[in-house]
Design a protein around this motif. Sequence first.
Motif, mmCIF file in Angstrom:
data_model
loop_
_atom_site.group_PDB
_atom_site.id
_atom_site.type_symbol
_atom_site.label_atom_id
_atom_site.label_comp_id
_atom_site.label_asym_id
_atom_site.label_seq_id
_atom_site.Cartn_x
_atom_site.Cartn_y
_atom_site.Cartn_z
ATOM 1 N N VAL A 1 9.237 30.700 -71.228
ATOM 2 C CA VAL A 1 8.309 30.156 -70.235
ATOM 3 C C VAL A 1 7.965 31.277 -69.251
ATOM 4 O O VAL A 1 8.849 31.871 -68.631
ATOM 5 C CB VAL A 1 8.937 28.957 -69.500
ATOM 6 N N ASN A 2 6.678 31.573 -69.120
ATOM 7 C CA ASN A 2 6.214 32.722 -68.332
ATOM 8 C C ASN A 2 5.276 32.231 -67.237
ATOM 9 O O ASN A 2 4.112 32.007 -67.504
ATOM 10 C CB ASN A 2 5.514 33.719 -69.276
ATOM 11 N N SER A 3 5.798 31.968 -66.015
ATOM 12 C CA SER A 3 7.013 32.505 -65.441
ATOM 13 C C SER A 3 7.454 31.655 -64.256
ATOM 14 O O SER A 3 6.753 30.741 -63.836
ATOM 15 C CB SER A 3 6.757 33.929 -64.940
ATOM 16 N N VAL A 4 8.604 32.061 -63.704
ATOM 17 C CA VAL A 4 9.050 31.511 -62.418
ATOM 18 C C VAL A 4 9.172 32.690 -61.442
ATOM 19 O O VAL A 4 9.539 33.789 -61.847
ATOM 20 C CB VAL A 4 10.404 30.775 -62.564
ATOM 21 N N ALA B 1 22.301 32.978 -67.658
ATOM 22 C CA ALA B 1 21.639 34.262 -67.352
ATOM 23 C C ALA B 1 21.000 34.867 -68.597
ATOM 24 O O ALA B 1 19.982 35.554 -68.507
ATOM 25 C CB ALA B 1 22.654 35.236 -66.748
ATOM 26 N N ALA B 2 21.583 34.593 -69.766
ATOM 27 C CA ALA B 2 21.021 35.143 -71.007
ATOM 28 C C ALA B 2 19.640 34.575 -71.287
ATOM 29 O O ALA B 2 18.875 35.165 -72.050
ATOM 30 C CB ALA B 2 21.949 34.847 -72.179
ATOM 31 N N ASP B 3 19.308 33.419 -70.684
ATOM 32 C CA ASP B 3 17.981 32.839 -70.895
ATOM 33 C C ASP B 3 17.015 33.158 -69.753
ATOM 34 O O ASP B 3 15.931 32.561 -69.663
ATOM 35 C CB ASP B 3 18.080 31.319 -71.119
ATOM 36 N N VAL B 4 17.389 34.085 -68.898
ATOM 37 C CA VAL B 4 16.479 34.548 -67.849
ATOM 38 C C VAL B 4 16.121 36.011 -68.145
ATOM 39 O O VAL B 4 16.986 36.882 -68.185
ATOM 40 C CB VAL B 4 17.114 34.427 -66.451
ATOM 41 N N VAL B 5 14.843 36.257 -68.391
ATOM 42 C CA VAL B 5 14.358 37.607 -68.698
ATOM 43 C C VAL B 5 13.583 38.072 -67.467
ATOM 44 O O VAL B 5 12.560 37.492 -67.112
ATOM 45 C CB VAL B 5 13.447 37.590 -69.945
ATOM 46 N N VAL B 6 14.093 39.119 -66.799
ATOM 47 C CA VAL B 6 13.522 39.501 -65.503
ATOM 48 C C VAL B 6 12.360 40.489 -65.675
ATOM 49 O O VAL B 6 12.455 41.469 -66.424
ATOM 50 C CB VAL B 6 14.598 40.109 -64.579
ATOM 51 N N ASP B 7 11.278 40.204 -64.977
ATOM 52 C CA ASP B 7 10.116 41.098 -64.909
ATOM 53 C C ASP B 7 10.195 41.862 -63.590
ATOM 54 O O ASP B 7 10.044 41.271 -62.520
ATOM 55 C CB ASP B 7 8.828 40.276 -64.987
ATOM 56 N N PRO B 8 10.442 43.183 -63.637
ATOM 57 C CA PRO B 8 10.611 43.947 -62.391
ATOM 58 C C PRO B 8 9.301 44.160 -61.639
ATOM 59 O O PRO B 8 9.324 44.672 -60.528
ATOM 60 C CB PRO B 8 11.164 45.289 -62.879
ATOM 61 N N LEU B 9 8.184 43.771 -62.235
ATOM 62 C CA LEU B 9 6.844 43.927 -61.657
ATOM 63 C C LEU B 9 6.409 45.384 -61.666
ATOM 64 O O LEU B 9 6.900 46.210 -60.894
ATOM 65 C CB LEU B 9 6.783 43.381 -60.229
ATOM 66 N N VAL B 10 5.489 45.684 -62.550
ATOM 67 C CA VAL B 10 5.036 47.058 -62.744
ATOM 68 C C VAL B 10 3.667 47.235 -62.097
ATOM 69 O O VAL B 10 2.736 46.505 -62.390
ATOM 70 C CB VAL B 10 4.980 47.379 -64.254
ATOM 71 N N MET B 11 3.573 48.193 -61.186
ATOM 72 C CA MET B 11 2.334 48.466 -60.448
ATOM 73 C C MET B 11 1.574 49.617 -61.086
ATOM 74 O O MET B 11 2.166 50.430 -61.798
ATOM 75 C CB MET B 11 2.689 48.857 -59.011
ATOM 76 N N PRO B 12 0.288 49.756 -60.816
ATOM 77 C CA PRO B 12 -0.479 50.885 -61.381
ATOM 78 C C PRO B 12 -0.024 52.218 -60.777
ATOM 79 O O PRO B 12 -0.047 52.382 -59.554
ATOM 80 C CB PRO B 12 -1.921 50.578 -60.961
ATOM 81 N N VAL B 13 0.388 53.145 -61.632
ATOM 82 C CA VAL B 13 0.907 54.427 -61.149
ATOM 83 C C VAL B 13 -0.217 55.297 -60.571
ATOM 84 O O VAL B 13 0.046 56.204 -59.772
ATOM 85 C CB VAL B 13 1.707 55.146 -62.259
ATOM 86 N N GLY B 14 -1.452 55.012 -60.944
ATOM 87 C CA GLY B 14 -2.576 55.759 -60.376
ATOM 88 C C GLY B 14 -2.769 55.455 -58.893
ATOM 89 O O GLY B 14 -3.276 56.281 -58.137
ATOM 90 N N HIS C 1 13.833 21.438 -71.369
ATOM 91 C CA HIS C 1 13.355 21.810 -72.708
ATOM 92 C C HIS C 1 14.280 22.824 -73.386
ATOM 93 O O HIS C 1 13.993 23.242 -74.510
ATOM 94 C CB HIS C 1 11.930 22.369 -72.623
ATOM 95 N N GLY C 2 15.337 23.258 -72.706
ATOM 96 C CA GLY C 2 16.232 24.267 -73.299
ATOM 97 C C GLY C 2 15.507 25.564 -73.615
ATOM 98 O O GLY C 2 15.800 26.238 -74.605
ATOM 99 N N ALA C 3 14.541 25.916 -72.761
ATOM 100 C CA ALA C 3 13.741 27.125 -72.991
ATOM 101 C C ALA C 3 14.383 28.331 -72.306
ATOM 102 O O ALA C 3 15.356 28.192 -71.551
ATOM 103 C CB ALA C 3 12.325 26.919 -72.471
ATOM 104 N N ALA C 4 13.831 29.516 -72.576
ATOM 105 C CA ALA C 4 14.152 30.710 -71.798
ATOM 106 C C ALA C 4 13.000 30.928 -70.820
ATOM 107 O O ALA C 4 11.926 30.350 -70.993
ATOM 108 C CB ALA C 4 14.324 31.919 -72.712
ATOM 109 N N VAL C 5 13.239 31.755 -69.778
ATOM 110 C CA VAL C 5 12.210 31.886 -68.744
ATOM 111 C C VAL C 5 12.092 33.325 -68.250
ATOM 112 O O VAL C 5 13.087 34.051 -68.174
ATOM 113 C CB VAL C 5 12.502 30.902 -67.568
ATOM 114 N N VAL C 6 10.852 33.718 -67.958
ATOM 115 C CA VAL C 6 10.601 35.016 -67.332
ATOM 116 C C VAL C 6 10.697 34.844 -65.819
ATOM 117 O O VAL C 6 10.022 33.979 -65.247
ATOM 118 C CB VAL C 6 9.202 35.557 -67.700
#
Lengths: 301, 301
Positions: free
Chosen positions: A116-119, A175-188, A136-141
Motif C-alpha cells: 500500500v503506497n503510502s502512509v 516492521a518487516a511489512d513497513v518499507v520506508v521511503d526516505p524521500l528523494v529530492m532533485p539533486v539539480g 488486509h494483511g498488506a505491506a505499506v510504504v
Amino acid sequence: VTQTIVSSATREVVIGFDRPFVMIGERINPTGRKLLAEEMRNGDFSRVEADAVAQVEAGAHMLDVNAGIPLADEPALLAKAIQLVQAVTDVPLSIDSSIVEALEAGLAVYQGKPLVNSVTGEDEVMERVLPIVARHGAAVVAISNDETGISEDIDVRFAVAKRIVERAADHGIPAADVVVDPLVMPVGALGDAGLKAFRLIRRLREELGVNTTCGASNISFGLPNRHVVTGTFLAMAIGAGMTSAIMSPLHPEVKSAVLAADVLAGVDRDCMAWLRANRDPNAPAGERGGREGRRRRRAVE
Amino acid sequence: VTQTIVSSATREVVIGFDRPFVMIGERINPTGRKLLAEEMRNGDFSRVEADAVAQVEAGAHMLDVNAGIPLADEPALLAKAIQLVQAVTDVPLSIDSSIVEALEAGLAVYQGKPLVNSVTGEDEVMERVLPIVARHGAAVVAISNDETGISEDIDVRFAVAKRIVERAADHGIPAADVVVDPLVMPVGALGDAGLKAFRLIRRLREELGVNTTCGASNISFGLPNRHVVTGTFLAMAIGAGMTSAIMSPLHPEVKSAVLAADVLAGVDRDCMAWLRANRDPNAPAGERGGREGRRRRRAVE
C-alpha cells in the motif's frame, strides 16, 4: 534478516537484505501523462494494460498502479486499473494513492498481498491508513514526512520513519511489512540530495532494520542525460543498502545500472541475471553470454 | 581532510575527500596491447602521444604511464615515454612499474610531483621503493598485498595498508601522500569482489584517513557489457569513499557513471561538470546544457 513478502494470486516477491533489488515499474501513473489521464477518465484502460505488460517484459518485479486524476472518481478508477493489471500480469502490485478511499477500493479488489503506497508520519493519515493495511494483511510504504513537511534534516526524517514503524506495530503490522521511503529530492536543485538519501538509507537499514524504496526518477529532475543520473543514483543507493525502488525498467541506462549493482553487491549469484540480460542474440547458442559458452568449452576440454 | 597533491611542471591536481573524483587514464600500458608493445620496443612512441592527448581530451585528470615490455630496457622506455607525454599534455602522471630501476628512471626525468605506482607491503619492496619516493618528494600508490600474496580477508588487507602507511611515515612520507589500492578482483570469478572492495574502501577512508585508487577495469574482466559493470562499480566505490581510479575516460559508460556519481556524492558543485559534459552541441548557445539557458532566461524575466 528483514524480508517483506508481497504477492499476487499466483506469485510471491521478496524485498529483502542480501537479495536482488526489486524493481517496481513506475509507468502506470497519469501524473504528467495527459493522454493516459484522458483515456482512463473515459474508461479506456488499453494503455494501462500495455504499460503493465511492457514493464514486466522489461524486468519489473512489481508494478506501481496510480489513478490520480483530478476531479475523477479515483477509487473506482484505481480499482478498475488494478483488476485489469492483475488480469494481464502476475506480478504483485503497489496500490498508489494519497486518497484513503482509493486505497480501500484498490485493496477490496486486489488478489494477494499488495504494497500500500503510502502512509506518512502525519497522525491523521496514520490513524486512517494503518488500520486498513492491518485489516488486509498488506505491506505499506512509509514516507518520512509529517505535519511539518519534509525536513531537510535527515535525523528528523529518520525519527519520523521510526515513529511510523512503531505506530504500525501498535496496529499489529510488523516492521518487516513497513518499507520506508526516505524521500528523494532533485539533486539539480539540492546538491546534497544524493548524499542525504544514501546516509538515510544506510541508517534505516542498520539502525531500524527496515526495507527501503523511493521514487527514483525524482533525483534527476531537470538534468540533461537524466536516465544515467537515475541509474547511477540507484546503483549508489543499492550500495548504501536500498532494497527496492519505483522506477522505469524501460530505460536501458536505469535497468542495466540496477542489474550491474546487483552483481557488485554480491546478490546476483554467479552473475546469472546479468548474463541473461546481456546475451548476444546473434551469437551461436554455445557462445551466448559467457556462462553457457564457458560451460561448453569446459565440457570440451 | 586528506589531500594528495600531485603536479606536472605547470598544473596541480588534488586527490581528496569531498572533491571531484580523479580519473587517471589507464591506456598507456603495453600489457595486452601487442602493437603498442612492438612500437615502443622499436622506439616509436607516436601511439603513446596520441593516447595521452585523447585521454586528456576525454577528461582524464592524470595519466598512468607503464612501459612493462618483456625483455625490453624498461627503465629507458619508461623515461622516454614520460618525457614525451609531459611534452604533449600538462596533467600530472602516475609512474607505473614493478621494477624499481624503472621507477627511478621515470622519477629522474619527471617534471613536478608524480604518483609512484606502486609499493606493496613486502618488506624488501618497501625498503627499496619508499626511500626513492621520499627523496623525490613524490606521492605513492600502496597496494595492500605482502609476501603472502593477496589475502581474501579484508581485515588482513587493511592491516597491510596500515603497515605501508606507517613504514612510509618512517621514511618521512606523510599519510596524505600514500594512496591505497584495495586491490579489485574480477567479480565474475569472485562474487564478493565488489562488496569487499566497498567495505575496504570505507574503512581505509574512515579509519586510516587515506585516499584510495584502483585499477577499475579489473572488476568486469570476463563479463559481457563490461564497461557498464566498470562504470557502476566506480559509482558505488565513489559512494563508499574512493577518491581516484586508474580507468578509461574513453568509454562513455565509464566516464558518465563517474561524472554522475560526483553529482550524487555532492562534489560536483551546481552540477557544472555534468552540465558541461552533457551539453547538446546542436542547441543554440543560450539553451545549452541548462545552466546558461536558465541564467539567460532569468535575466530576461
